[in-house]
Design an enzyme around this catalytic site. Structure first.
Site, PDB file in Angstrom:
ATOM      1  CG  ASN A 101      -0.416  -0.035   2.535  1.00  0.00           C
ATOM      2  OD1 ASN A 101       0.526  -0.768   2.802  1.00  0.00           O
ATOM      3  ND2 ASN A 101      -0.969   0.746   3.440  1.00  0.00           N
ATOM      4  CB  ILE A 102       1.736   3.667  -2.373  1.00  0.00           C
ATOM      5  CG1 ILE A 102       2.541   2.453  -2.834  1.00  0.00           C
ATOM      6  CG2 ILE A 102       2.521   4.970  -2.474  1.00  0.00           C
ATOM      7  CD1 ILE A 102       3.803   2.180  -2.040  1.00  0.00           C
ATOM      8  CD  GLU A 103      -1.536   4.817   4.392  1.00  0.00           C
ATOM      9  OE1 GLU A 103      -2.126   3.814   4.812  1.00  0.00           O
ATOM     10  OE2 GLU A 103      -1.046   5.691   5.150  1.00  0.00           O
ATOM     11  CB  CYS A 114      -5.289  -1.135  -1.869  1.00  0.00           C
ATOM     12  SG  CYS A 114      -6.554  -0.133  -1.069  1.00  0.00           S
ATOM     13  CD  GLU A 170      -5.578  -5.645  -1.310  1.00  0.00           C
ATOM     14  OE1 GLU A 170      -4.860  -4.616  -1.166  1.00  0.00           O
ATOM     15  OE2 GLU A 170      -6.522  -5.910  -0.547  1.00  0.00           O
ATOM     16  CB  CYS A 222     -10.960  -1.979   0.610  1.00  0.00           C
ATOM     17  SG  CYS A 222     -10.240  -1.399  -0.947  1.00  0.00           S
ATOM     18  CB  CYS A 240      -8.967  -4.179  -3.427  1.00  0.00           C
ATOM     19  SG  CYS A 240      -7.696  -2.914  -3.241  1.00  0.00           S
TER      20      CYS A 240
END
Length: 134
Positions: free
Chosen positions: A43-45, A55, A57, A94, A97
């Site tokens: 995950n890259i926020e 996310c 995935e 989620c 995803c």
């Protein structure tokens, strides 16, 4: 041959690449193709505009698609608090995803821990009312 446990361990390692300072929750994913190639994602926020975050995935799927892959077997996901090696056993993809998996690689197995055991489910098991464009 890569097993579901192997795929989980690859996802666990991919989790180390997460950028998750907003939520303090890092997720790793490992996607295996029908031919046995594995693509990872974390995950890259995005710090200033959360809607631009991605996310694990979707990162893994986009990584594989960017390499020309189109046939997938399974995706494993693991996650937990940034400061812990312990894996959350309630994590599942989620809704965004799940819809993405449905659209991009519908029949794959989704491998994860639930209730302290390894499970493998299909997207239809988790997304009860999918949007299907016909």
């Amino acid at each position: 041959m890569i097993t579901n446990i192997d795929l989980i361990n690859i996802a666990r390692n991919a989790r180390k690449n997460a950028i998750s300072n907003r939520t303090n929750y890092s997720v790793g994913a490992a996607l295996i193709t029908e031919e046995g190639t594995v693509y990872i994602g974390a995950n890259i926020e995005e710090p200033s505009i959360p809607a631009l975050s991605n996310c694990a995935e979707r990162v893994a799927i986009q990584n594989a698609l960017s390499h020309g892959e189109k046939r997938f077997k399974a995706i494993a996901i693991v996650g937990g608090k940034n400061d812990s090696e312990e894996i959350d056993n309630t994590l599942m993809p989620c809704g965004v995803c799940l819809q993405y998996i449905l659209d991009m690689c519908r029949n794959i197995d989704i491998v994860m821990y639930m209730d302290k055991r390894l499970v493998s489910l299909k997207v239809e098991d988790l997304l009860k009312a999918p949007f299907i464009l016909e």
